[in-house]
Design an enzyme around this catalytic site. Structure first.
Site, short mmCIF file in Angstrom:
data_model
loop_
_atom_site.label_atom_id
_atom_site.label_comp_id
_atom_site.label_asym_id
_atom_site.label_seq_id
_atom_site.Cartn_x
_atom_site.Cartn_y
_atom_site.Cartn_z
N ASN A 86 43.31 38.51 43.96
CA ASN A 86 42.11 37.98 43.32
C ASN A 86 42.09 36.46 43.40
OD1 ASN A 86 39.74 38.08 41.27
ND2 ASN A 86 41.22 36.70 40.32
N GLU A 87 41.21 35.91 44.22
CA GLU A 87 40.82 34.50 44.25
C GLU A 87 41.87 33.54 44.81
OE1 GLU A 87 39.16 33.36 40.44
OE2 GLU A 87 37.31 34.50 40.83
N ASN A 88 43.02 34.04 45.26
CA ASN A 88 44.05 33.11 45.74
C ASN A 88 43.64 32.39 47.02
OD1 ASN A 88 45.52 33.97 43.56
ND2 ASN A 88 46.88 35.29 44.75
#
Length: 529
Positions: free
Chosen positions: A156-158
């Site tokens: 998620n979102e890295n």
């Protein structure tokens, strides 16, 4: 669903056995040039699917408190609100087996993140990289028999963070985590579950990780960036896997954690129950921008819920009207892990907010719309189902003061399957449109699907008292109004009525709510302004 049993025998003696329920289906993601960029369309059993749903977070901070019936109730609420996909967020956990089993049974697709979120992970260290890969492999093997799982996602979102945040550490030219997301995880998924797409991150795809031209996107410029929710209509993402707007929990949930003298929006108790930096300030900014200056606590609670519902409605209806240029909307979020002001549509005690009731309507497979496009009202119908023959459509334009400005009827319409069909384009002068609200409905036999659109700036052009009347006949509650009523909230014995709620009511229309037993309270937006 089918029962499958495996038995391992040695010399005629059973030494191991295992039972599972499985289902059969094909699922893929169509990624093709669509004239605007690259599509991101889920296809199940050869049929395109517009994904309608939300993000799922752990359903309690104390996981041992969760029982199968908690999952059953929350997931049934998702199903009943016309959701067909939930994203298991990478900042949570690989969920309890009950979650996936119930999703299998209900036909709810699962976007499954691996549990890596909003951080740099030291995958340049051998033992960490090995352990992370073991975790991923273990969970793919454990979960792959569930037909509900539609996609594996690395984090998620890295990867968004590598490009646009302060995630700048590199070892041997590689961002911390990309050895996992771009090298190890895709190999593991190819080895253990080649039937599903592996996607490196959410968001991901296109010219940048969070671009509009390909892959999935997280649209946070609105809530987090302090922009008005009307800006959702400027976004042309291919698949919106996160976007959200905060609201207060149900008033009875607030009663659980706050005394009467603590019911002030900036009290320590209220601030402690909103964990976003400047979350409370955003709530006030957005309701004051749409409804005028409000300071009464009960009004703030109600209006944050109404504003959240209108905000998500604006985004969803815009993206659904673009199908399949946009092919999915998963808002943030369906549930809560504690009693809190948050982005959820269902609060911690499983009390539905206004957004939940709106979701039932704006995710309906057949949805009529009336939208302001450059001074014209565009009338259209979205159909996610089969071909519909001979339906009637009615559109009414009302002033906020209760004057009928326009009434148009379209008969014997034929709506193609899996389509967006424009019915009409009506020019309306801006000075009229800015003081009006619209009613639109499609009707076939006895079925009526209604929608509304607020064209007016209610901060300037206030709603008149709608003078709602209601009566009880047997177990039916029958409501009528003299003037347009927005956000009609029906509470029975202090709780939200569980059927249709937070709806709009227009003159000449009758609303019948069934199986109503108890003391009834009815209010609308007018009562809180």
């Amino acid at each position: 669903m089918y029962d499958v049993e495996f038995r391992l025998k040695k010399a005629g003696e059973e030494i191991y056995s295992e039972k599972k329920k499985i289902g059969f289906r094909t699922v893929q993601v169509l990624r093709e040039n669509d004239g605007e960029g690259e599509s991101f369309i889920f296809e199940v059993n050869g049929k395109k699917l517009f994904a309608k749903g939300a993000n799922w977070i752990p359903a309690d901070n104390i996981l041992s408190w969760l029982k199968r019936e908690d999952y059953q109730r929350l997931l049934m609420m998702a199903k009943d609100s016309n959701m067909n996909m939930l994203r298991v967020w990478g900042g949570g956990l690989y969920e309890d087996p009950a979650f996936y089993e119930i999703c299998d049974e209900l036909g709810i697709l699962v976007w499954q993140d691996f549990m890596f979120s909003c951080a740099e992970y030291p995958d340049h260290i051998d033992w960490f990289r090995k352990l992370a890969s073991q975790e991923a492999r273990h969970n793919v093997i454990k979960l792959r028999h569930h037909p509900s799982i539609a996609i594996w996602c690395g984090n998620n979102e890295n990867n968004w963070g590598f490009e646009e945040w302060d995630y700048k550490i590199k070892v041997d030219g590689k961002n911390l985590g990309n050895r996992l997301y771009l090298e190890d995880f895709p190999k593991i998924c190819a080895q253990e579950d080649p039937t599903r797409l592996y996607w490196p991150s959410s968001p991901y795809g296109g010219s940048r990780a969070n671009s509009q031209d390909a892959g999935d996107r997280h649209v946070w410029e609105i809530w987090s960036g302090w922009q008005d929710f009307k800006h959702y209509t400027k976004d042309n993402s291919k698949f919106v896997s996160e976007f959200g707007f905060q609201a207060a929990p149900d008033p009875k949930t607030i009663d659980f954690f706050a005394k009467e003298d603590e019911k002030e929006i900036f009290s320590d108790v209220m601030l402690n129950h909103n964990k976003q930096v400047e979350g409370t300030e955003r709530l006030l900014k957005f309701i004051n921008a749409h409804y005028g200056l409000v300071s009464e606590f009960d009004s703030i609670v109600y209006l944050t819920q109404l504003n959240q519902a209108e905000a998500i409605k604006t985004g969803v209806e815009h993206w659904r009207s673009r199908k399949y240029k946009t092919a999915g909307t998963l808002y943030w979020q369906i549930n809560d892990s504690w009693p809190v002001f948050s982005w959820s549509c269902i609060d911690y005690f499983k009390r539905p907010k206004a957004l939940y009731f709106y979701t039932r309507r704006f995710f309906n497979k057949l949805l009529p719309l009336a939208k302001n496009k450059d001074g014209d009202i565009v009338i259209s119908v979205i159909n996610d189902g089969d071909y519909v023959n001979k339906i009637n459509l009615e559109f009414e334009l009302w002033s906020v003061s209760g004057e009928l400005l326009m009434n148009k009827t379209y008969t014997d319409l034929k709506i193609p399957d899996d389509s967006v069909m424009i019915i009409d384009r009506i020019h309306v002068e801006e000075d009229i449109l800015s003081k009006s609200v619209g009613y639109i409905a499609v009707k076939k036999d006895d079925d009526v699907i209604e929608n509304h659109e607020i064209f007016a700036d209610l901060r300037i052009n206030k709603l008149d008292n709608p003078h709602i009347t209601y009566k009880v006949e047997g177990r039916n509650l029958i409501l009528k109004t003299q003037k347009p009523a927005i956000g009609v909230n029906v509470r029975v014995d202090g709780e939200n009525y569980s059927g249709d709620n937070f709806f709009s009511l227009f003159p000449g229309k009758t609303k019948i709510l069934k199986n109503v037993e108890g003391e009834v309270f009815v209010k609308s937006a007018f009562d809180f302004l």
